[in-house]
Write an enzyme that holds these catalytic residues in place. Structure first.
Site, PDB file in Angstrom:
ATOM      1  CE  LYS A  78      66.080  80.231  41.229  1.00  0.00           C
ATOM      2  NZ  LYS A  78      66.354  81.225  40.163  1.00  0.00           N
ATOM      3  CB  SER A 158      70.235  80.969  39.080  1.00  0.00           C
ATOM      4  OG  SER A 158      68.978  81.629  39.123  1.00  0.00           O
ATOM      5  CB  SER A 182      68.078  83.021  36.333  1.00  0.00           C
ATOM      6  OG  SER A 182      69.413  83.391  36.557  1.00  0.00           O
TER       7      SER A 182
END
EC number: 6.3.5.7
Length: 493
Positions: A78, A158, A182
């Site tokens: 990420k 997210s 998330s």
């Protein structure tokens, strides 16, 4: 015939050690999949040269008998994790071009154990979002589609890039972060497994901060076993992070065969909320039956302050974000927009560099921390946070081993369907997950079925502090009992 990229992480790991194929062959297969899947926009930055070099080093270690626990396994990172010498943007214009001079502790742990980096994954800007629509680099598209429809749907957020990449077989696993849901929400939306560990289990050092008292690193993977393997490598004490807990890291994979007979599973009545589709309630009931069949005892519990968790979260998280994001000023790194003086440069840089949702949360945070409103909002929200933690403490003190809830209040939705007029509509996606962050507990999302429209649905397991082992054992039971969800058709190829 099973292609290399259809293997699970555990299968790929074992096959590499058995020399069934090389790490270079595996990485090349994965890079070909990524190239075909650019329509998903899961990656912000691909690193093929680095991946092949790391794979060659892995093959050499395997040949010497020095393989690590993740030797040669290709992963996505990420783009909230700092990666030395590789652009790290947090999906924001304000950090475009920033190349850290250091590696985050969690990603360093993965490289220590032999993993290979395929690239940096897309996300909501600064991890602020529930649909991956706020990234400066464009939204991530879910590999899933509704039955009979070509309309694009969101992967959740997210960590939408992480979830989409894992679900689309672009990597064997991915790092993610969870501040209010998330990891778990995008995992549920994409038919993958995601775990938010106990606060302090994984180091936050080198991860771009959103809300420091809530953020936690964790993995997204295709199976419960794969998530357990990744968790063991990611977790561990880090003296560079003062919130990191010095506790031994269990062998999570070994706990998967542990029975759940005699475990007491709590069902919180406050999670039965108005407006949730019947298929979500039905799935929750099915999860209860699966755990009963495995020998667990089901008990009703009360978490009375659940109703206040979401509003309290949306005070605490923006307050911490407004403080954390004050450091982005155009002086030392990232975007710089000229101004007539230094203050003008600060203002112009931040106005141009931050997206709409980030600016909204900075303003909310600055407001609730201001002198006239600090006691009325921030202090009260922190008191509610304490009450939420005490609710869970009482449930566990009464003998509950874990809690079962839905992971999300709906299946994935289409682009622009939520939050365009009222941001609270989007924030409600976190209704089942924010309590876990507010209390600092571990939470795991596991695929459990599909909606009437053919989209994945997940269940959430919430555990005692630092008892991720029980969550993995319970998730393994649900995974085996639930109908197998076939991967999404490759409409993008």
């Amino acid at each position: 015939m099973t292609t290399l990229t259809d293997l699970t992480l555990a299968e790929a790991r074992d096959a590499l050690l058995n020399k069934d194929f090389s790490a270079v062959e595996l990485v090349k297969a994965q890079l070909a999949e990524i190239e075909q899947a650019r329509a998903l926009n899961a990656f912000i930055k691909e690193t093929p040269e680095k991946a092949l070099a790391m794979a060659e080093a892995s093959d050499a270690r395997i040949a010497r008998g020095e393989a690590g626990p993740l030797e040669g396994v290709p992963l996505g990172i990420k783009d909230l994790y700092c990666t030395e010498g590789v652009e790290t943007t947090a999906a924001s214009h304000i950090l475009e071009g920033f190349k850290p001079a250091y590696e985050s502790t969690v990603s360093a742990n993965l490289w220590r154990d032999g993993a290979v980096m395929l690239g940096k994954l897309n996300l909501d800007e600064f991890a602020m979002g529930s649909s991956n629509e706020t990234s400066y680099f464009g939204p991530v598209v879910s590999p899933w589609r509704r039955k009979g429809s070509d309309a694009r749907i969101v992967p959740g957020g997210s960590s939408g890039g992480s979830a989409a990449a894992v679900a689309a077989r672009l990597c064997f696993g991915a790092t993610a972060t969870d501040t209010g849901g998330s990891i778990r929400q995008p995992a549920a939306f994409t038919g993958t497994v995601g775990i938010k560990p106990t606060y302090g289990r994984c180091s936050r050092w080198g991860i771009v901060a959103f809300a420091s008292s809530l953020d936690q690193a964790g993995p997204i993977a295709r199976t419960v076993r794969d998530a357990a393997i990744l968790m063991r490598s990611m977790a561990g004490h880090d003296p560079k992070d003062t919130t990191s807990v010095d506790a031994p890291v269990p062998d999570y994979e070994a706990t998967l065969s542990r029975g759940v007979k005699g475990m007491k599973i709590g069902i919180p009545k406050e999670y039965r909320i108005e407006g949730v589709p019947a298929e979500i309630d039905a799935l929750w009931g099915q999860g209860v039956e699966w755990l009963k069949d495995a020998g667990a005892t089901i008990v009703d519990i009360s978490l009375p302050h659940t109703r206040y968790a979401l509003p309290a979260y949306y005070i605490v998280a923006p307050a911490e974000a407004s403080s954390n994001l004050a450091r982005y000023d155009g002086v030392r790194y990232g975007l710089r927009v000229p101004g007539k003086d230094i203050v003008g440069m600060y203002e112009a840089t931040r106005a141009a560099g931050f997206g709409k949702e980030v600016r909204r949360r900075i303003m909310i945070g600055a407001y609730v921390l201001s002198a006239g409103y600090y006691d009325a909002y921030y202090v009260r929200a922190q008191k509610i946070r304490t009450l939420i933690k005490q609710d869970f403490d009482r449930a566990y003190a009464d003998g509950v081993d874990a809690i079962l809830t839905p992971a999300t209040p709906s299946a994935a939705f289409g682009f622009g369907e939520k939050g365009s007029g009222d941001p609270v509509e989007m924030y409600l996606n976190d209704v089942f997950t924010v309590t876990v962050n507010m209390a600092g507990l571990p939470g795991l999302a596991v695929p459990a079925g599909v909606s009437a429209e053919g989209l994945p649905l997940g269940l959430q397991l919430i555990g005692r502090p630092f008892d991720e082992e029980t969550l993995f054992a319970l998730a393994s039971v649900i995974e085996k009992a639930a109908p197998k969800i076939a991967p999404p058709p490759k409409w993008w190829a």
